[in-house]
Design an enzyme around this catalytic site. Structure first.
Site, PDB file in Angstrom:
ATOM      1  N   THR A   1      38.757  41.987  42.749  1.00  0.00           N
ATOM      2  CA  THR A   1      37.506  41.418  43.259  1.00  0.00           C
ATOM      3  C   THR A   1      36.484  41.529  42.132  1.00  0.00           C
ATOM      4  O   THR A   1      36.352  42.573  41.488  1.00  0.00           O
ATOM      5  CB  THR A   1      37.044  42.065  44.585  1.00  0.00           C
ATOM      6  OG1 THR A   1      35.852  41.398  45.004  1.00  0.00           O
ATOM      7  CG2 THR A   1      36.796  43.561  44.473  1.00  0.00           C
ATOM      8  N   GLU A   2      35.813  40.417  41.843  1.00  0.00           N
ATOM      9  CA  GLU A   2      35.041  40.315  40.603  1.00  0.00           C
ATOM     10  C   GLU A   2      33.823  41.223  40.570  1.00  0.00           C
ATOM     11  O   GLU A   2      33.225  41.412  39.516  1.00  0.00           O
ATOM     12  CB  GLU A   2      34.665  38.861  40.309  1.00  0.00           C
ATOM     13  CG  GLU A   2      33.800  38.180  41.349  1.00  0.00           C
ATOM     14  CD  GLU A   2      34.609  37.421  42.395  1.00  0.00           C
ATOM     15  OE1 GLU A   2      35.730  37.851  42.717  1.00  0.00           O
ATOM     16  OE2 GLU A   2      34.093  36.398  42.893  1.00  0.00           O
ATOM     17  N   ASN A   3      33.458  41.799  41.723  1.00  0.00           N
ATOM     18  CA  ASN A   3      32.363  42.766  41.697  1.00  0.00           C
ATOM     19  C   ASN A   3      32.831  44.157  41.281  1.00  0.00           C
ATOM     20  O   ASN A   3      32.126  45.141  41.489  1.00  0.00           O
ATOM     21  CB  ASN A   3      31.627  42.796  43.046  1.00  0.00           C
ATOM     22  CG  ASN A   3      32.538  43.055  44.216  1.00  0.00           C
ATOM     23  OD1 ASN A   3      33.624  42.488  44.305  1.00  0.00           O
ATOM     24  ND2 ASN A   3      32.120  43.916  45.122  1.00  0.00           N
ATOM     25  N   GLY A   4      34.023  44.241  40.659  1.00  0.00           N
ATOM     26  CA  GLY A   4      34.355  45.468  39.947  1.00  0.00           C
ATOM     27  C   GLY A   4      35.463  46.332  40.483  1.00  0.00           C
ATOM     28  O   GLY A   4      35.370  47.554  40.448  1.00  0.00           O
TER      29      GLY A   4
ATOM     30  N   SER B   1      34.694  43.548  34.461  1.00  0.00           N
ATOM     31  CA  SER B   1      35.414  42.802  35.490  1.00  0.00           C
ATOM     32  C   SER B   1      35.585  41.336  35.097  1.00  0.00           C
ATOM     33  O   SER B   1      36.664  40.753  35.260  1.00  0.00           O
ATOM     34  CB  SER B   1      34.663  42.892  36.815  1.00  0.00           C
ATOM     35  OG  SER B   1      35.410  42.280  37.838  1.00  0.00           O
TER      36      SER B   1
END
Lengths: 219, 232, 219, 232
Positions: free
Chosen positions: C54-57, C96
């Site tokens: 998930t691109e939020n880390g 990320s």
């Protein structure tokens, strides 16, 4: 001439390191280059709260490690084993040089072959045609910190001034040096002008005769 | 999916002639000694090697160079008191050298892993190492355009891996490990210890498993006393 | 025509998610876009050993959190609370997106407004002049993964095909889509050619009449 | 040297009219709620704000926008179901908007902290967000030249700080925190807990203290249930 002569003899590397250490503000983040600049750490006290950076990935580097303290995984940029200090941290090489390149270090103290009045620094390559080039972190250090100080003997073993009008050796960084600490005096560089802040074991006039750069007395 | 190799030899077996191989370590810290030895044994040649230095003494990378397996080296500091094998090959014109400022080396490796096509950096401007390179004035500084360094393989050392490939390192042995693992198409990592998933706290993972292709456990890696190594 | 018709009815989003899930290779690292693509995770089993990014880390994102599992510090890119899986890890936003931009994710599944035969994707902006633009991570996702799959209904609510000759809406990414999963069939894109791999609830000929793009049957 | 502020109000007092302020957080995770409230109370205006979004509901950044303190916002996703204050100002032409793909936003912030003058990225090529930007083909892809985003101040939230300013975060609340702290001239961080030096393992520090100027302890920060927040 109002330049104070603050010693009756040229300073030893240790004495000079103490002068540099006194100029580092409390709370500063500092990188000390390999060689003579490393001596500066001996004159920083805990109250100064100065944090040392080593470009191989550590903030809060401690003193040289001895005996059982030696850990092969904990070395400084000179590949000397060191110890931790409380509050230290580790990071990888890209993060470490980002810290430097991003201007987060307050100052960096480097050795030099030559510095010129424009603040250009030559400290990585003698320029001899058969020399194998090797730069390490020298260029990153020269241009990354908020201030770059040079610490060196004023003259080569052959007696030539290393403070010059224009560097003849290959450069490490352009216009990066703001201050030069030498055994014979401290020089401040600004806009091509070289001001002598203090001298050691020599008067201003005598010093001015030994350097092929126009020197201005402080005040 | 993580490949857990049985031996250092098995870990490096895919390295082919002509490959670009990144090798981690700064001084003795983080040197993947057993993987380098396995690469020597393996025999791959015409290699391009990316490392901070160009070998010390008669072992490891120095040996690989001595054996004539290295066609080109990209590093920041080749000349050392005990880099005699490199020196000899270099003076004989038998090895190509690209000297890169250490921070640019690190950032170029990082750029390869991060998909950045090129970047402007102030380091090196006005020096012989920036000759012929594109320069632009940005943020009030002259900056030089630098390109990523991609690799086919990386050999690095970490402290511990879990079975998802997540890595943690020890102290300054971290150095080039995380960025080289990310920059290489196939990353090979030696660790002292492999643990189950969930045994490394997700908050402290330094290299996420996505960057790790092969791990091999070397329980007691050789590690030289740093005081015996040549000067930097 | 040798295109298999693998269902007697157009697939529901859940059925389509199962088709996508079957195509994700074991051990893959995958990012599932907000909306319909999220359903794919329901059809991945532990044996598949697929790791969700998930691109939020976070890598190793688990299922949606419920009740006491909800932790405001643990959400996915759709801002839905989720749980950890064993072997997960956290990192900051630049790391990320470096992971994504660097091509380390095996595949990314995204929704779309339009996809054209060149693999161009439009999924962030309707192009209406009064719309406030908002892109989020859509462009990074579209171009970063090794493969970008689109998952969508083939037609808009008004019955227009979303698979088009040339996108008329503002693009999210150029030439990035390699496969389109729709309720009526699966399309493979390569070099401007659109191949139908399978159909659902419709035959190839009937499908070809509904799409203003030349379709090639698989085999 | 680390400044430990007595209150959120004291932590933000240096923020001046016209400042560029980065605000961390992604959704409710990592939102420095108390620092934003203190900034509202403080009254600084003509701000440029860098955040992933443009405010939700009637509180925090949305309130700051409603009060007319924000002149420009740089973000990836302004339009949300409950971003009515932003929407109203935007349609009235009272706020300037720069929309940046989220990964480019993160990398531009990182570049500012890392001293990178500009970089080429494939993200956004061929889209309206790259119009007028310099493009080059690198590594077989068209890439767009993007510039760093520097800030005067950053407001972020971490989990714990030690007295050297080292920070650790919690789960996905890490998000923009580390890069914003590095990109801002003056970084201000709220933490739940401040501990002595040596109480955070140096291996697990995420943000080294060099990036932190001011910390303030907010023992029990407000944190909304993510299920109650508007959709992304």
């Amino acid at each position: 001439m109002s330049v104070p002569q603050n010693s009756d003899h040229p300073l030893s590397p240790e004495e000079l390191a103490e002068v540099v250490a006194r100029d580092i503000p409390a709370g500063a983040y500092v990188n000390l280059g390999i060689g003579q600049p490393t001596l500066v750490s001996n004159y920083l006290s805990a109250e100064d709260d100065v944090t040392l950076h080593t470009e191989n990935g550590m903030l809060g580097m401690g003193a040289e490690a001895h005996g059982d303290e030696v850990d092969p995984d904990l070395i400084n940029a000179g590949k000397i084993p060191v110890v931790e200090t409380e509050g230290c941290s580790y990071f990888h090489h890209a993060d470490s040089f980002a810290m430097m390149r991003g201007g987060h270090l307050d100052c960096c103290v480097l050795g030099a072959f030559q510095v010129d009045q424009q603040g250009n620094l030559a400290n990585w390559h003698t320029g001899k045609p058969d020399a194998i080039p090797a730069v390490g972190g020298a260029m990153d250090l020269a241009t990354g910190a908020k201030q770059t100080f040079v610490m060196m003997t004023l003259k080569t073993k052959k007696g030539q001034s290393k403070l010059v009008k224009e560097c003849t050796m290959p450069l490490t960084g352009v216009g990066c040096v703001s201050r030069i600490y030498t055994d014979l005096g401290v020089f401040l560089l600004e806009d091509g002008k070289v001001t002598v802040r203090e001298t050691f074991g020599v008067g201003f006039d005598e010093l001015a005769q030994q350097v092929d750069v126009e020197l201005t007395p402080a005040q | 999916m993580l490949n857990i190799a049985d031996s250092a030899a098995a870990a490096v077996e895919l390295i082919h002639d002509g490959a670009c191989v990144m090798i981690g370590g700064f001084g003795v810290a983080g040197q993947p000694v057993e993987l380098i030895d396995a690469l020597i044994e393996h025999g791959a040649k015409d290699l391009t090697v990316v490392n901070n230095n160009a070998g010390n003494g008669d072992v490891g990378l120095a040996k690989l160079i001595q054996l004539g397996r290295v066609q080109k080296i990209i590093c920041s500091f080749p000349r050392q008191s005990d880099s005699w094998h490199f020196d000899e090959k270099y003076r004989a014109g038998e090895i190509e050298l690209e000297v890169v400022p250490q921070g640019n080396l690190a950032e170029r490796i990082r750029a390869a892993g991060a998909g950045i096509g090129a970047f402007f950096t102030p380091t090196g401007y006005g020096t012989p190492l920036a000759e012929g390179k594109e320069v632009r004035e940005l943020d009030g500084k002259h900056q030089v355009l630098e390109y990523p360094i991609h690799a086919d393989f990386s050999l690095t050392k970490a402290y511990r891996a879990d079975k998802a490939g997540n890595l943690v390192y020890r102290k300054t042995a971290r150095n080039f490990g995380p960025i080289m693992a990310a920059a290489a198409t196939h990353s090979i990592v030696q660790v002292s210890d492999i643990v189950e998933r969930g045994q490394i706290d997700p908050e402290v993972v330094v290299t996420p498993g996505i960057y790790v292709d092969t791990v091999v456990q070397i329980n007691r890696p050789q590690q030289q006393d740093p005081r015996e190594e040549g000067a930097a």
